[in-house]
Motif scaffolding. Structure first.
Motif, PDB file in Angstrom:
ATOM      1  N   PRO A  11      13.886  12.635  30.574  1.00 42.17           N
ATOM      2  CA  PRO A  11      13.876  14.008  30.014  1.00 42.17           C
ATOM      3  C   PRO A  11      15.056  13.827  28.596  1.00 42.17           C
ATOM      4  N   LEU A  12      13.602  14.804  28.318  1.00 40.14           N
ATOM      5  CA  LEU A  12      14.924  15.435  26.911  1.00 40.14           C
ATOM      6  C   LEU A  12      16.276  16.392  27.439  1.00 40.14           C
ATOM      7  N   THR A  13      17.482  16.191  26.147  1.00 39.90           N
ATOM      8  CA  THR A  13      18.226  16.609  26.395  1.00 39.90           C
ATOM      9  C   THR A  13      17.967  18.328  25.139  1.00 39.90           C
ATOM     10  N   THR A  14      18.738  19.253  25.797  1.00 41.23           N
ATOM     11  CA  THR A  14      18.251  21.043  25.398  1.00 41.23           C
ATOM     12  C   THR A  14      18.915  20.130  23.527  1.00 41.23           C
ATOM     13  N   GLY A  15      20.032  19.679  23.284  1.00 44.97           N
ATOM     14  CA  GLY A  15      20.176  19.304  21.601  1.00 44.97           C
ATOM     15  C   GLY A  15      19.141  18.714  20.731  1.00 44.97           C
ATOM     16  N   GLU A  16      18.377  18.120  21.351  1.00 44.44           N
ATOM     17  CA  GLU A  16      16.518  17.093  21.697  1.00 44.44           C
ATOM     18  C   GLU A  16      15.817  18.549  20.730  1.00 44.44           C
ATOM     19  N   VAL A  43      21.684  14.830  13.626  1.00 42.20           N
ATOM     20  CA  VAL A  43      20.754  15.340  13.867  1.00 42.20           C
ATOM     21  C   VAL A  43      18.967  14.099  13.977  1.00 42.20           C
ATOM     22  N   ASN A  44      19.648  12.771  13.239  1.00 43.91           N
ATOM     23  CA  ASN A  44      18.942  11.492  13.451  1.00 43.91           C
ATOM     24  C   ASN A  44      19.036  10.970  14.010  1.00 43.91           C
ATOM     25  N   SER A  45      19.945  10.788  15.059  1.00 43.22           N
ATOM     26  CA  SER A  45      20.049  10.857  16.771  1.00 43.22           C
ATOM     27  C   SER A  45      19.728  11.304  17.183  1.00 43.22           C
ATOM     28  N   ARG A  46      19.136  12.456  17.433  1.00 44.67           N
ATOM     29  CA  ARG A  46      18.780  13.338  18.406  1.00 44.67           C
ATOM     30  C   ARG A  46      17.550  12.791  18.052  1.00 44.67           C
ATOM     31  N   LEU A  47      17.135  13.168  17.157  1.00 46.38           N
ATOM     32  CA  LEU A  47      15.655  12.163  16.825  1.00 46.38           C
ATOM     33  C   LEU A  47      14.798  11.475  17.014  1.00 46.38           C
ATOM     34  N   LYS A  48      16.048  10.076  17.132  1.00 44.75           N
ATOM     35  CA  LYS A  48      15.668   9.094  17.309  1.00 44.75           C
ATOM     36  C   LYS A  48      15.137   8.830  19.239  1.00 44.75           C
ATOM     37  N   ALA A  49      16.492   9.043  19.919  1.00 44.72           N
ATOM     38  CA  ALA A  49      16.287   9.712  20.878  1.00 44.72           C
ATOM     39  C   ALA A  49      14.866  10.004  21.895  1.00 44.72           C
ATOM     40  N   ALA A  50      15.056  11.609  20.759  1.00 41.23           N
ATOM     41  CA  ALA A  50      13.196  12.506  21.209  1.00 41.23           C
ATOM     42  C   ALA A  50      12.273  11.185  20.995  1.00 41.23           C
ATOM     43  N   ASP A  55       7.925   8.091  23.649  1.00 38.97           N
ATOM     44  CA  ASP A  55       7.308   7.344  22.903  1.00 38.97           C
ATOM     45  C   ASP A  55       6.280   7.528  21.425  1.00 38.97           C
ATOM     46  N   VAL A  56       7.067   7.920  20.983  1.00 36.11           N
ATOM     47  CA  VAL A  56       6.474   8.097  19.618  1.00 36.11           C
ATOM     48  C   VAL A  56       7.295   7.449  18.480  1.00 36.11           C
ATOM     49  N   HIS A  57       6.998   8.031  17.069  1.00 41.05           N
ATOM     50  CA  HIS A  57       7.220   7.274  15.914  1.00 41.05           C
ATOM     51  C   HIS A  57       7.809   7.969  15.190  1.00 41.05           C
ATOM     52  N   ASP A  58       7.390   9.854  15.269  1.00 41.96           N
ATOM     53  CA  ASP A  58       7.767  10.510  14.047  1.00 41.96           C
ATOM     54  C   ASP A  58       7.753  11.865  14.603  1.00 41.96           C
ATOM     55  N   ARG A  59       8.489  13.145  13.644  1.00 42.71           N
ATOM     56  CA  ARG A  59       8.283  13.822  14.084  1.00 42.71           C
ATOM     57  C   ARG A  59       6.516  14.989  13.851  1.00 42.71           C
ATOM     58  N   ALA A  60       6.443  15.036  14.143  1.00 44.99           N
ATOM     59  CA  ALA A  60       5.150  15.181  13.652  1.00 44.99           C
ATOM     60  C   ALA A  60       4.430  15.068  15.087  1.00 44.99           C
ATOM     61  N   HIS A  61       4.337  13.183  15.804  1.00 44.96           N
ATOM     62  CA  HIS A  61       3.852  13.476  17.240  1.00 44.96           C
ATOM     63  C   HIS A  61       5.164  14.234  17.713  1.00 44.96           C
ATOM     64  N   ALA A  62       6.218  14.019  17.431  1.00 47.35           N
ATOM     65  CA  ALA A  62       6.724  14.611  18.714  1.00 47.35           C
ATOM     66  C   ALA A  62       7.142  16.151  18.878  1.00 47.35           C
ATOM     67  N   VAL A  63       7.261  16.273  17.403  1.00 47.60           N
ATOM     68  CA  VAL A  63       6.213  17.825  17.544  1.00 47.60           C
ATOM     69  C   VAL A  63       5.281  17.956  18.245  1.00 47.60           C
ATOM     70  N   ALA A  64       4.130  17.430  18.618  1.00 50.88           N
ATOM     71  CA  ALA A  64       2.822  18.085  18.444  1.00 50.88           C
ATOM     72  C   ALA A  64       2.721  17.394  20.159  1.00 50.88           C
ATOM     73  N   LEU A  65       3.499  17.246  20.977  1.00 53.55           N
ATOM     74  CA  LEU A  65       3.923  16.186  22.130  1.00 53.55           C
ATOM     75  C   LEU A  65       4.646  16.957  22.631  1.00 53.55           C
ATOM     76  N   VAL A  66       5.775  17.836  22.489  1.00 54.76           N
ATOM     77  CA  VAL A  66       5.923  19.044  22.812  1.00 54.76           C
ATOM     78  C   VAL A  66       5.603  20.038  23.380  1.00 54.76           C
ATOM     79  N   LEU A  67       4.693  20.325  22.671  1.00 51.53           N
ATOM     80  CA  LEU A  67       4.208  21.621  21.834  1.00 51.53           C
ATOM     81  C   LEU A  67       2.953  21.414  23.306  1.00 51.53           C
ATOM     82  N   ARG A  68       2.314  20.279  24.061  1.00 51.84           N
ATOM     83  CA  ARG A  68       1.552  19.736  23.946  1.00 51.84           C
ATOM     84  C   ARG A  68       1.573  19.734  26.112  1.00 51.84           C
TER      85      ARG A  68
END
Length: 141
Positions: A11-16, A43-50, A55-68
């Protein structure tokens, strides 16, 4: 021995989620850090953990997935900057079209006919030798 790092499906943390919410709003590493009072490294550590957990490799995919997945909601995203950018691009395109029309009229060409035909009449032959044919395109001779 150190604790194991994040794994896919954890699970993602609140900070992530906070970092991803700000990223969804167009935040850079620097602005996210300022808003959350974090160093760029944090910031980069939280992004990398997220990224690992999602199981994504960039911000755009991470944002799209958490929205989905419903972890973030569209209400969390401020569309204002995106809509302003679209508006600015549309205004620039309209200005270019107006300038093209002005130039065509200055040359004595009918801008509507030129746009429909795709060529300045008299410069190219169209189908069956008709004047003002199409320029280029697949299958054109």
């Amino acid at each position: 021995m150190s604790a194991p790092g994040p794994r896919i499906g954890d699970p993602l943390t609140t900070g992530e989620l906070d970092v991803l919410r700000l990223a969804a709003n167009g935040g850079t590493t620097a602005t996210i850090g300022r808003d959350l009072n974090l160093s760029p490294h944090a910031v980069n550590s939280r992004l990398k953990a997220a990224y690992t957990k999602l199981d994504v490799h960039d911000r755009a995919h991470a944002v799209a997935l958490v929205l989905r997945l419903g972890m973030l909601h569209l209400a969390d995203v401020d569309a204002g900057p995106y809509l302003a950018a679209v508006h600015d691009r549309a205004a620039a395109a309209e200005a270019l079209i107006a300038e093209a029309r002005r130039l065509l009229q200055e040359l004595g060409q009918d801008p509507i006919a030129t746009a429909l035909v795709g060529a300045v009449p008299g410069q190219h032959e169209g189908p069956h030798g008709a004047p003002g044919g199409w320029r280029g395109g697949a299958g054109q001779s």
